[in-house]
Design a protein around this motif. Structure first.
Motif, PDB file in Angstrom:
ATOM      1  N   UNK A 168      87.936 -79.494 -79.217  1.00 44.31           N
ATOM      2  CA  UNK A 168      87.890 -79.245 -77.773  1.00 44.31           C
ATOM      3  C   UNK A 168      88.388 -77.828 -77.508  1.00 44.31           C
ATOM      4  N   UNK A 169      89.514 -77.489 -78.098  1.00 45.17           N
ATOM      5  CA  UNK A 169      90.120 -76.163 -77.903  1.00 45.17           C
ATOM      6  C   UNK A 169      89.261 -75.052 -78.500  1.00 45.17           C
ATOM      7  N   UNK A 170      88.797 -75.252 -79.720  1.00 49.61           N
ATOM      8  CA  UNK A 170      87.996 -74.230 -80.396  1.00 49.61           C
ATOM      9  C   UNK A 170      86.688 -73.966 -79.652  1.00 49.61           C
ATOM     10  N   UNK A 172      80.509 -75.551 -73.357  1.00 47.53           N
ATOM     11  CA  UNK A 172      81.360 -76.451 -72.567  1.00 47.53           C
ATOM     12  C   UNK A 172      80.922 -77.902 -72.753  1.00 47.53           C
ATOM     13  N   UNK A 173      79.618 -78.115 -72.912  1.00 51.03           N
ATOM     14  CA  UNK A 173      79.107 -79.471 -73.174  1.00 51.03           C
ATOM     15  C   UNK A 173      79.595 -79.970 -74.527  1.00 51.03           C
ATOM     16  N   UNK A 174      79.677 -79.063 -75.505  1.00 53.47           N
ATOM     17  CA  UNK A 174      80.257 -79.434 -76.805  1.00 53.47           C
ATOM     18  C   UNK A 174      81.717 -79.847 -76.634  1.00 53.47           C
ATOM     19  N   UNK A 187      97.516 -90.527 -73.738  1.00 54.40           N
ATOM     20  CA  UNK A 187      96.573 -89.596 -74.360  1.00 54.40           C
ATOM     21  C   UNK A 187      95.192 -89.706 -73.714  1.00 54.40           C
ATOM     22  N   UNK A 188      94.740 -90.933 -73.525  1.00 61.25           N
ATOM     23  CA  UNK A 188      93.419 -91.171 -72.940  1.00 61.25           C
ATOM     24  C   UNK A 188      93.347 -90.578 -71.540  1.00 61.25           C
ATOM     25  N   UNK A 189      94.390 -90.814 -70.775  1.00 59.80           N
ATOM     26  CA  UNK A 189      94.472 -90.298 -69.404  1.00 59.80           C
ATOM     27  C   UNK A 189      94.438 -88.764 -69.395  1.00 59.80           C
ATOM     28  N   UNK A 190      95.131 -88.158 -70.321  1.00 56.25           N
ATOM     29  CA  UNK A 190      95.131 -86.703 -70.409  1.00 56.25           C
ATOM     30  C   UNK A 190      93.737 -86.183 -70.716  1.00 56.25           C
ATOM     31  N   UNK A 191      93.023 -86.869 -71.624  1.00 58.99           N
ATOM     32  CA  UNK A 191      91.652 -86.432 -71.914  1.00 58.99           C
ATOM     33  C   UNK A 191      90.724 -86.655 -70.731  1.00 58.99           C
ATOM     34  N   UNK A 192      91.024 -87.623 -69.866  1.00 60.20           N
ATOM     35  CA  UNK A 192      90.253 -87.741 -68.623  1.00 60.20           C
ATOM     36  C   UNK A 192      90.452 -86.498 -67.757  1.00 60.20           C
ATOM     37  N   UNK A 193      91.670 -85.966 -67.732  1.00 59.33           N
ATOM     38  CA  UNK A 193      91.950 -84.736 -66.989  1.00 59.33           C
ATOM     39  C   UNK A 193      91.216 -83.555 -67.621  1.00 59.33           C
ATOM     40  N   UNK A 194      91.228 -83.498 -68.941  1.00 59.91           N
ATOM     41  CA  UNK A 194      90.506 -82.437 -69.654  1.00 59.91           C
ATOM     42  C   UNK A 194      89.019 -82.519 -69.311  1.00 59.91           C
ATOM     43  N   UNK A 195      88.469 -83.722 -69.388  1.00 56.18           N
ATOM     44  CA  UNK A 195      87.048 -83.907 -69.072  1.00 56.18           C
ATOM     45  C   UNK A 195      86.739 -83.496 -67.638  1.00 56.18           C
ATOM     46  N   UNK A 216      86.569 -79.745 -67.555  1.00 50.39           N
ATOM     47  CA  UNK A 216      85.361 -79.248 -68.226  1.00 50.39           C
ATOM     48  C   UNK A 216      84.120 -79.472 -67.379  1.00 50.39           C
ATOM     49  N   UNK A 217      84.001 -80.670 -66.804  1.00 52.66           N
ATOM     50  CA  UNK A 217      82.843 -80.983 -65.964  1.00 52.66           C
ATOM     51  C   UNK A 217      82.818 -80.060 -64.745  1.00 52.66           C
ATOM     52  N   UNK A 218      83.987 -79.769 -64.206  1.00 51.95           N
ATOM     53  CA  UNK A 218      84.052 -78.835 -63.074  1.00 51.95           C
ATOM     54  C   UNK A 218      83.531 -77.452 -63.480  1.00 51.95           C
ATOM     55  N   UNK A 219      83.888 -77.001 -64.662  1.00 46.98           N
ATOM     56  CA  UNK A 219      83.399 -75.706 -65.151  1.00 46.98           C
ATOM     57  C   UNK A 219      81.888 -75.757 -65.398  1.00 46.98           C
TER      58      UNK A 219
END
Length: 128
Positions: A51-53, A72-74, A103-111, A114-117
């Motif tokens: 995700x970071x890379x 970003x889709x990747x 952890x799952x909740x945090x990845x929902x925030x990450x998603x 990303x979707x916003x971008x």
């Protein structure tokens, strides 16, 4: 925030969140059984780091809208994959339910970030 105020991908909240969570996953996964070293442990670490890379790569492709969105889709796909591995880690009792939920909740925030971008690429594209 205006895009000019971002000097690097590391300034993005979504990157910081993904990076810190990948490090948390690394710490938690050090306690996974040895027999999972080349399977669940490796997959979970790899997808969380990807995700970071991929976000770093996307940042450098901002001159090209389609390439930026593709990277970003990747990132989005890797974040979703990480959520699947988190569920496996919980089901196998390698991490407790509360850790898994966090952890799952945090990845929902990450998603969400990303979707916003992805949905608003012109805010990030340079040279247009």
């Amino acid at each position: 925030m205006k895009k000019e105020s971002f000097k690097s991908h590391e300034d993005l909240v979504v990157f910081q969140l993904a990076f810190n969570t990948a490090m948390k996953i690394f710490e938690l996964s050090q306690k996974f059984p040895v027999e999972e070293k080349y399977s669940l442990t490796d997959q979970l670490r790899r997808s969380s780091r990807s995700v970071c890379a991929n976000l770093a790569e996307a940042w450098r492709k901002r001159r090209y809208k389609a390439a930026f969105i593709a990277k970003l889709s990747d990132c989005e796909a890797e974040a979703a994959e990480t959520q699947v591995w988190i569920k496996f880690a919980v089901k196998c009792s390698y991490i407790n339910i509360e850790q898994g939920r966090e952890l799952y909740k945090t990845y929902n925030q990450v998603l969400k970030g990303l979707v916003n971008m992805i949905n608003n690429p012109n805010q990030w594209i340079i040279g247009e």
